[in-house]
Design a protein around this motif. Sequence first.
Motif, PDB file in Angstrom:
ATOM      1  N   GLN A   1      16.500  -1.397  31.941  1.00 42.16           N
ATOM      2  CA  GLN A   1      17.823  -1.867  32.347  1.00 42.16           C
ATOM      3  C   GLN A   1      18.938  -1.277  31.495  1.00 42.16           C
ATOM      4  O   GLN A   1      18.881  -1.324  30.261  1.00 42.16           O
ATOM      5  CB  GLN A   1      17.879  -3.402  32.231  1.00 42.16           C
ATOM      6  N   GLN A   2      19.960  -0.712  32.153  1.00 44.67           N
ATOM      7  CA  GLN A   2      21.132  -0.250  31.406  1.00 44.67           C
ATOM      8  C   GLN A   2      21.968  -1.463  31.014  1.00 44.67           C
ATOM      9  O   GLN A   2      22.200  -2.374  31.814  1.00 44.67           O
ATOM     10  CB  GLN A   2      21.962   0.707  32.238  1.00 44.67           C
ATOM     11  N   VAL A   3      22.405  -1.487  29.752  1.00 43.93           N
ATOM     12  CA  VAL A   3      23.160  -2.611  29.208  1.00 43.93           C
ATOM     13  C   VAL A   3      24.539  -2.131  28.782  1.00 43.93           C
ATOM     14  O   VAL A   3      24.682  -1.087  28.137  1.00 43.93           O
ATOM     15  CB  VAL A   3      22.422  -3.229  27.986  1.00 43.93           C
ATOM     16  N   ARG A   4      25.537  -2.905  29.136  1.00 48.01           N
ATOM     17  CA  ARG A   4      26.904  -2.698  28.658  1.00 48.01           C
ATOM     18  C   ARG A   4      27.389  -4.045  28.148  1.00 48.01           C
ATOM     19  O   ARG A   4      27.498  -5.002  28.915  1.00 48.01           O
ATOM     20  CB  ARG A   4      27.798  -2.172  29.782  1.00 48.01           C
ATOM     21  N   THR A   5      27.623  -4.146  26.844  1.00 42.90           N
ATOM     22  CA  THR A   5      27.910  -5.453  26.261  1.00 42.90           C
ATOM     23  C   THR A   5      29.037  -5.369  25.247  1.00 42.90           C
ATOM     24  O   THR A   5      29.213  -4.351  24.578  1.00 42.90           O
ATOM     25  CB  THR A   5      26.642  -6.025  25.583  1.00 42.90           C
ATOM     26  N   ASP A   6      29.773  -6.455  25.144  1.00 39.05           N
ATOM     27  CA  ASP A   6      30.821  -6.554  24.123  1.00 39.05           C
ATOM     28  C   ASP A   6      30.373  -7.459  22.977  1.00 39.05           C
ATOM     29  O   ASP A   6      31.203  -7.975  22.223  1.00 39.05           O
ATOM     30  CB  ASP A   6      32.131  -7.044  24.726  1.00 39.05           C
ATOM     31  N   GLU A   7      29.054  -7.663  22.840  1.00 42.16           N
ATOM     32  CA  GLU A   7      28.540  -8.394  21.680  1.00 42.16           C
ATOM     33  C   GLU A   7      28.955  -7.677  20.400  1.00 42.16           C
ATOM     34  O   GLU A   7      29.148  -6.458  20.376  1.00 42.16           O
ATOM     35  CB  GLU A   7      27.011  -8.491  21.734  1.00 42.16           C
ATOM     36  N   ARG A   8      29.089  -8.425  19.328  1.00 42.97           N
ATOM     37  CA  ARG A   8      29.541  -7.845  18.061  1.00 42.97           C
ATOM     38  C   ARG A   8      28.527  -6.844  17.519  1.00 42.97           C
ATOM     39  O   ARG A   8      27.315  -7.103  17.534  1.00 42.97           O
ATOM     40  CB  ARG A   8      29.779  -8.961  17.047  1.00 42.97           C
ATOM     41  N   PRO A   9      28.999  -5.697  17.039  1.00 48.48           N
ATOM     42  CA  PRO A   9      28.094  -4.661  16.520  1.00 48.48           C
ATOM     43  C   PRO A   9      27.231  -5.136  15.364  1.00 48.48           C
ATOM     44  O   PRO A   9      26.169  -4.570  15.111  1.00 48.48           O
ATOM     45  CB  PRO A   9      29.054  -3.556  16.064  1.00 48.48           C
ATOM     46  N   GLY A  10      27.661  -6.185  14.635  1.00 42.86           N
ATOM     47  CA  GLY A  10      26.896  -6.688  13.513  1.00 42.86           C
ATOM     48  C   GLY A  10      25.793  -7.661  13.891  1.00 42.86           C
ATOM     49  O   GLY A  10      25.034  -8.106  13.023  1.00 42.86           O
ATOM     50  N   LEU A  11      25.686  -7.991  15.175  1.00 45.90           N
ATOM     51  CA  LEU A  11      24.572  -8.814  15.635  1.00 45.90           C
ATOM     52  C   LEU A  11      23.293  -8.006  15.499  1.00 45.90           C
ATOM     53  O   LEU A  11      23.252  -6.829  15.853  1.00 45.90           O
ATOM     54  CB  LEU A  11      24.781  -9.201  17.106  1.00 45.90           C
ATOM     55  N   THR A  12      22.231  -8.595  14.958  1.00 49.73           N
ATOM     56  CA  THR A  12      20.997  -7.819  14.838  1.00 49.73           C
ATOM     57  C   THR A  12      20.369  -7.633  16.214  1.00 49.73           C
ATOM     58  O   THR A  12      20.533  -8.464  17.124  1.00 49.73           O
ATOM     59  CB  THR A  12      19.973  -8.488  13.908  1.00 49.73           C
ATOM     60  N   LEU A  13      19.641  -6.544  16.353  1.00 47.49           N
ATOM     61  CA  LEU A  13      18.987  -6.252  17.621  1.00 47.49           C
ATOM     62  C   LEU A  13      18.002  -7.356  17.989  1.00 47.49           C
ATOM     63  O   LEU A  13      17.873  -7.713  19.162  1.00 47.49           O
ATOM     64  CB  LEU A  13      18.274  -4.894  17.530  1.00 47.49           C
TER      65      LEU A  13
END
Length: 248
Positions: free
Chosen positions: A9-21
């Motif tokens: 699945q292609q993901v496009r998200t505005d989650e914070r970059p510092g959130l761990t994977l």
Amino acid sequence: MLNFILNRQQVRTDERPGLTLLEYIRGVACLSGTKEACREGECGACTVLVGSRQADGTVAYKACASCLLPLGDVDGCHIVTVEGLVGEPLTLVQKLIVENNASQCGFCTPGIVLSLTGFALGSAELSYEQAVDALDGNICRCTGYVSIHNAARALCEKLASIDPDPAERLDALVDAGVVPEYFRAIPDQLARLHAEPRTPGKDAVLVAGGTDLFAQRPEQLLESDLCFLSDRCDLDYVRVDGDALRVG
């Protein structure tokens, strides 16, 4: 905005970059096969594959501890969790885990499967010694390592005839049942996936990986402005320069 491929699945998200994977995989994508345990990169239960597109158009995969990997560092990448290997029949690695009785409670098994799959995708020699090295980061608390190493040995025997050329490796591994068919399309999909440039502020926290930072200060980094040195292609080197060893 971050763009990447999670399994199919292609993901496009505005989650914070510092959130761990790991937090994204379990808490946002609701994929529970990736396990949360030590959160210090020590046990391997949260192992995933991270595939990045190379200059020659191929995709290079490496096994990573998702508990220490910030989401901002996988922009433009292919992330594979154990759910990304699910299908009928089982993958070759999964079959060999079963045939060699290399799983007991199963908590660590997804990470072991991903580590051995990463070995098959990236090892230069596909030797048993390198397979065992690939498992160094995976702790098993109940099965014992002999059966796991037996599965690794059997994998090496099955892959003995695989073409070592990176350009041919992926197709050969799909044909051998190591990874699913959809992997063939990932290089072209990543080529069309454009990572958006980030402009960190002058006080941004420099992040080169995250092994220490995301173990010690995850809450602080979640809210911080981050500058990912993985974006700096000019720093991507380790080389000998006369009497000095220079690391980018």
